[in-house]
Design a protein around this motif. Structure first.
Motif, PDB file in Angstrom:
ATOM      1  N   ARG A 669      82.702  74.113  23.939  1.00 44.01           N
ATOM      2  CA  ARG A 669      82.652  75.507  24.400  1.00 44.01           C
ATOM      3  C   ARG A 669      81.332  75.786  25.121  1.00 44.01           C
ATOM      4  O   ARG A 669      81.301  76.530  26.108  1.00 44.01           O
ATOM      5  CB  ARG A 669      82.814  76.446  23.202  1.00 44.01           C
ATOM      6  N   GLU A 670      80.272  75.178  24.618  1.00 42.74           N
ATOM      7  CA  GLU A 670      78.934  75.412  25.184  1.00 42.74           C
ATOM      8  C   GLU A 670      78.872  74.990  26.642  1.00 42.74           C
ATOM      9  O   GLU A 670      78.464  75.777  27.513  1.00 42.74           O
ATOM     10  CB  GLU A 670      77.913  74.628  24.361  1.00 42.74           C
ATOM     11  N   THR A 672      81.299  74.370  28.727  1.00 43.49           N
ATOM     12  CA  THR A 672      82.267  75.109  29.547  1.00 43.49           C
ATOM     13  C   THR A 672      81.695  76.463  29.956  1.00 43.49           C
ATOM     14  O   THR A 672      81.823  76.893  31.116  1.00 43.49           O
ATOM     15  CB  THR A 672      83.580  75.302  28.769  1.00 43.49           C
ATOM     16  N   ALA A 673      81.044  77.144  29.021  1.00 44.38           N
ATOM     17  CA  ALA A 673      80.445  78.449  29.324  1.00 44.38           C
ATOM     18  C   ALA A 673      79.280  78.297  30.296  1.00 44.38           C
ATOM     19  O   ALA A 673      79.115  79.103  31.230  1.00 44.38           O
ATOM     20  CB  ALA A 673      79.990  79.119  28.032  1.00 44.38           C
ATOM     21  N   ILE A 674      78.472  77.278  30.096  1.00 38.07           N
ATOM     22  CA  ILE A 674      77.317  77.070  30.975  1.00 38.07           C
ATOM     23  C   ILE A 674      77.766  76.804  32.401  1.00 38.07           C
ATOM     24  O   ILE A 674      77.154  77.281  33.375  1.00 38.07           O
ATOM     25  CB  ILE A 674      76.455  75.898  30.448  1.00 38.07           C
ATOM     26  N   GLN A 676      80.006  78.027  34.039  1.00 35.19           N
ATOM     27  CA  GLN A 676      80.356  79.239  34.777  1.00 35.19           C
ATOM     28  C   GLN A 676      79.165  79.797  35.554  1.00 35.19           C
ATOM     29  O   GLN A 676      79.350  80.563  36.509  1.00 35.19           O
ATOM     30  CB  GLN A 676      80.888  80.290  33.797  1.00 35.19           C
ATOM     31  N   GLN A 677      77.951  79.411  35.145  1.00 40.13           N
ATOM     32  CA  GLN A 677      76.758  79.850  35.879  1.00 40.13           C
ATOM     33  C   GLN A 677      76.540  79.021  37.148  1.00 40.13           C
ATOM     34  O   GLN A 677      75.722  79.392  37.994  1.00 40.13           O
ATOM     35  CB  GLN A 677      75.520  79.720  34.982  1.00 40.13           C
ATOM     36  N   GLN A 801      74.037  79.622  25.900  1.00 37.52           N
ATOM     37  CA  GLN A 801      74.761  80.510  26.827  1.00 37.52           C
ATOM     38  C   GLN A 801      73.853  81.644  27.289  1.00 37.52           C
ATOM     39  O   GLN A 801      73.785  81.971  28.486  1.00 37.52           O
ATOM     40  CB  GLN A 801      76.007  81.083  26.141  1.00 37.52           C
ATOM     41  N   THR A 802      73.102  82.241  26.347  1.00 38.16           N
ATOM     42  CA  THR A 802      72.179  83.321  26.703  1.00 38.16           C
ATOM     43  C   THR A 802      71.073  82.802  27.620  1.00 38.16           C
ATOM     44  O   THR A 802      70.688  83.467  28.601  1.00 38.16           O
ATOM     45  CB  THR A 802      71.548  83.916  25.429  1.00 38.16           C
ATOM     46  N   GLU A 805      72.402  82.214  31.230  1.00 36.36           N
ATOM     47  CA  GLU A 805      72.681  83.484  31.897  1.00 36.36           C
ATOM     48  C   GLU A 805      71.390  84.138  32.378  1.00 36.36           C
ATOM     49  O   GLU A 805      71.309  84.639  33.510  1.00 36.36           O
ATOM     50  CB  GLU A 805      73.418  84.422  30.932  1.00 36.36           C
TER      51      GLU A 805
END
Length: 843
Positions: A669-670, A672-674, A676-677, A801-802, A805
């Motif tokens: 998940r980590e 995949t979320a990263i 997106q940036q 993730q934070t 972003e």
């Protein structure tokens, strides 16, 4: 030998190296071998007399006569191309000058002897000549060349049946390793020497072997004064004494009264050292019982602006200095260690209140130490060389601070910090031009690390009275070391032919205070750097326009204890966070300079045990806020290394390589979320598991590297700590810290290791940092995000993730601060174990 090579030898012999006039009667001698034998007998008689009486002066005419006889016989042998006897004669003539302390002349003869033996294909004498030249180089403080000569001598001697020559080669190699404080390597070498010497014809071979190995144990015991954890120091002194008692028995059996007396003095020195260390331990225990190091408010901490103690002669300190003088000149024919002598003179002047004279001697000691250090060839040698001499630098720093010469104090302190790594980074910039060269260097670094690991294991096994099992372990580990050394020799042969530049090591120029202040002014950060001394901690606050230094009374032993308490409460999520220690360390390490802070970004340059402190968790007792909430905090091993790193920017427009372990759900998940940036410029690899070789190849093309995999720290050998990846045809799936030297990271802006313990490292007393950080900096990483301990997957995913972003529009240090605050605000992650797990290395 070529005609040219022969003529060189003949011309030098004809000149007598400018040291001897040969009578015509000797030149007319018909039998050079007979003349050589007479000279050897004179030489042996001189040595015999010295060993029995210590008298050298009365028999100096014998040396002069032997010198003339060797010169005459060697000229004839050279003219005849009789290379093997010539090699022997040249070696013996070198001994004539060695015994008079004329090391440079001796080295010339040993060099000529090696050439003659090589031309005559006499491996025994070639090895012998190299050994003695190594001793001559060591005696001139040229330890790099000494180790190179002795290593070659050992390899040659191992191909022969001559145990005397092999014992001599091991003796020189081991002594040089002790001198550069590579004790694990030395105990391997000298334990081999003990075994080989027992089979040698020369009965004194065993005396040298036991005497040398006692030095290893003595140095190990002395490390108790600065090792973070060394419970066996007193036992090490006992081992040293046992070896010296063996040596004493040999000297007495041979009737060598003077050598026996010297050995007895060595035993007394060891016993005195043991007494001093025991006294230090008892003082530490008494200090621990005193309840004076638990401050609750700023006024409870003793802070001064003075750095040199009041004059006064302390008998115990004087005794320690006298021991230092004697230990620096223990060798019967060796020179006094000049740097240590200058340091001792400086210390005596300081106790008498002659601070100007003390400073001059301390600075001279530092210059001499640096000169010796530059002669070492390998970064490992340079990293260990000064570990027992750091006080030379600190004494000079203290005096300079007291003289208010802040820029000079900064420069001298910087000369003591991570110098081996700084040299390594400077050498890389000059030598590594091709990817194959970098991979070759990493292969060499890996082998050297494995050798060091095996030598450390051997050190732990060896005891004076080895059991059968221990003896079997010793044999097994030594066989492992020999096999690794054979591989290492092949790698160095490849370097010599394919990339000779890799064998060089330049000396980096330390950063100046002016250069650091220019960088701070341009990038708007300030620096806190620390010096952990025995009586206290020096806290430096450096701004673009000022320097403030405070002497905080916190003995090193108390600091170590507090660091240990804080660590143990942080690395375990189930442990209660030690808020009391976090507040005490705030009062000791930050409060003394807090009022002068004028920036949001602090670069921390820690020292020794402070390397293990995440400064983000230090808590202000007044308002309960943590430093990590208030400031953007980054770290660096030294100012010199800090200034080599890339300037921190946002990650906007970066090309992302994100690799996750498919068996860690949060990691999937980590990444995949990263991703997106970085919607159009990313490569995300989850399944199948990325192999080690693939990752090594891929990182070249990306400037944002994110690896979310398992990590493991190896406390016994930090450079074997690793990231767990997939296995390939040519690798084991463990990307070690040593292998990271070969990663092509020149294009990287940031490397993020979202794994357990990736930021853990060993901070040596020589101020070197050993772990993944070292390999990644060498590989070219611009900024690093690494973990302090075994991390929680879910909290890590939120932090990362934070962070990404925020880093899209903010500099990395600020993004890291915001990530910390975000995780801390989650009630489930209130323990610092969750929110302080990651630190940033960089600007």
């Amino acid at each position: 030998m070529t005609r040219h090579g022969r003529d060189v030898i003949v011309r030098i012999l004809a000149a007598g190296v400018g040291l001897v006039v040969v009578p015509q009667t000797l030149l007319a001698q018909s039998d050079p071998i007979e003349l050589q034998n007479r000279a050897i007998q004179r030489l042996e008689a001189f040595v015999e007399t010295f060993r029995k009486t210590g008298d050298m002066r009365s028999r100096l005419p014998d040396l002069a006569q032997a010198d003339a006889e060797f010169t005459a016989s060697n000229r004839v042998l050279a003219a005849r191309n009789d290379w093997s006897p010539l090699a022997l004669g040249l070696i013996k003539q070198g001994h004539v000058y060695r015994m008079q302390g004329q090391w440079q002349a001796a080295a010339q003869f040993y060099t000529l002897a090696e050439e003659a033996a090589r031309r005559g294909k006499d491996v025994v004498r070639q090895s012998d000549a190299l050994s003695w030249r190594g001793l001559a180089q060591s005696s001139q403080h040229n330890l790099g060349q000494a180790i190179a000569d002795a290593t070659q001598a050992v390899r040659l001697a191992e191909t022969t049946a001559d145990k005397d020559v092999l014992a001599q080669a091991l003796d020189v190699l081991g002594a040089a390793q002790v001198a550069q404080l590579d004790l694990a390597a030395a105990v391997d070498t000298l334990t081999r020497e003990v075994a080989v010497a027992a089979e040698a014809k020369n009965p004194m071979a065993s005396w040298f072997a036991f005497s040398n190995r006692s030095d290893v144990y003595t140095k190990t015991g002395e490390k108790c004064g600065y090792d973070r954890y060394n419970p066996q120091c007193l036992e090490a002194f006992d081992r040293a004494r046992a070896d010296l008692q063996q040596a004493l028995a040999i000297a007495r059996r041979l009737g060598y009264t003077f050598i026996a007396g010297q050995t007895e003095q060595f035993i007394r020195n060891v016993e005195n050292h043991r007494t001093i260390v025991l006294g230090q331990q008892q003082s530490t225990q008494a200090l621990e019982k005193a309840d004076i190091f638990h401050p609750k408010r700023p006024g409870d901490v003793l802070v001064t602006n003075t750095f040199v103690a009041e004059p006064g002669i302390d008998p115990g300190v004087v005794q320690a200095f006298e021991l230092a003088k004697r230990s620096s000149s223990q060798s019967a024919f060796g020179p006094v260690e000049d740097a240590r002598s200058e340091y001792v003179e400086g210390a005596v002047n300081e106790m008498r209140g002659n601070n100007d004279a003390a400073l001059a001697h301390f600075l001279k000691a530092v210059d001499l130490l640096d000169a010796d250090r530059r002669l070492l060839r390998s970064e490992r040698s340079r990293g260990t060389f000064g570990a027992d001499r750091m006080e030379f630098y600190y004494a000079a720093v203290q005096q300079l601070l007291d003289h208010r010469r802040y820029a000079d104090a900064f420069e001298v302190f910087e000369r003591s910090r991570s110098r081996s790594l700084a040299d390594l980074l400077a050498s890389r910039a000059l030598t590594l031009g091709q990817p194959d060269e970098q991979r070759l260097f990493a292969e060499s670094a890996t082998l050297r690390t494995k050798i060091a690991d095996a030598q450390s294991r051997l050190f732990e096994v060896i005891t004076p009275g080895d059991t059968a099992k221990a003896s079997a372990d010793v044999t097994s580990i030594q066989a492992e070391i020999r096999a690794l050394e054979d591989q290492d020799a092949k790698i160095h042969a490849r370097m010599a032919s394919e990339a000779p530049r890799l064998e060089s090591l330049v000396s980096a120029k330390p950063a100046t205070l002016a250069a650091l202040q220019r960088s701070m002014r341009e990038e708007q950060y300030e620096v806190l750097q620390y010096l952990v001394a025995k009586p206290g901690v020096y806290v430096w606050h450096l701004t673009p326009d000022s320097v403030v230094v405070r002497n905080v009374f916190l003995p090193r032993e108390e600091l170590i204890k507090k660091v240990g308490l804080l660590q143990s409460s942080l690395a375990d999520r189930n442990a209660t966070f030690d808020q009391t220690t976090a507040r005490e360390l705030f009062l000791y390490l930050f409060q003394p300079i807090a009022s002068g802070i004028g920036t949001n970004h602090l670069v921390i340059i820690p020292h020794e045990d402070l390397q293990y402190v995440p400064f983000e968790v230090l808590q202000d007792p007044a308002d309960g806020r943590y430093l990590g909430e208030r400031f953007q905090i980054t770290t660096a091993p030294s100012a010199s290394i800090l200034l080599t790193l890339k300037r921190s920017t946002t990650l906007s427009g970066g090309r992302l390589l994100a690799v996750a372990d498919p068996e860690i759900p949060a990691a999937r998940r980590e990444v995949t979320a990263i991703a997106q940036q970085f919607p159009s410029r990313s490569r995300v690899v989850i399944e199948p598991r990325a192999s080690e070789s693939d990752v090594k190849t891929w990182v070249r093309d990306y400037d944002v590297i994110h690896l979310s995999v398992h990590g493991k720290y190896d406390p016994a050998e930090p450079m074997l700590s690793y990231l767990l990846l997939g296995q390939g045809a040519t690798d084991d799936g463990r990307l070690t810290a040593a292998e990271m030297f070969g990663l092509p990271l020149d294009k990287s802006r940031i490397v993020v290791l979202s794994a357990c313990e990736t930021g853990r490292a060993e901070a040596t007393h020589g101020n070197e940092i050993l772990g993944m950080l070292r390999g990644l900096l060498y590989a070219g990483a611009g900024t690093l995000v690494l973990s302090h301990w075994e991390v929680n997957s879910e909290a890590t995913a939120l932090w990362m993730q934070t962070f990404y972003e925020a880093a899209a529009t903010r500099p990395v240090p600020e993004a890291a601060r915001l990530a910390l605050v975000k995780v801390k605000s989650n009630p489930a992650y209130s323990h610092p174990y969750f929110w302080a797990a990651f630190g940033v290395v960089g600007r």
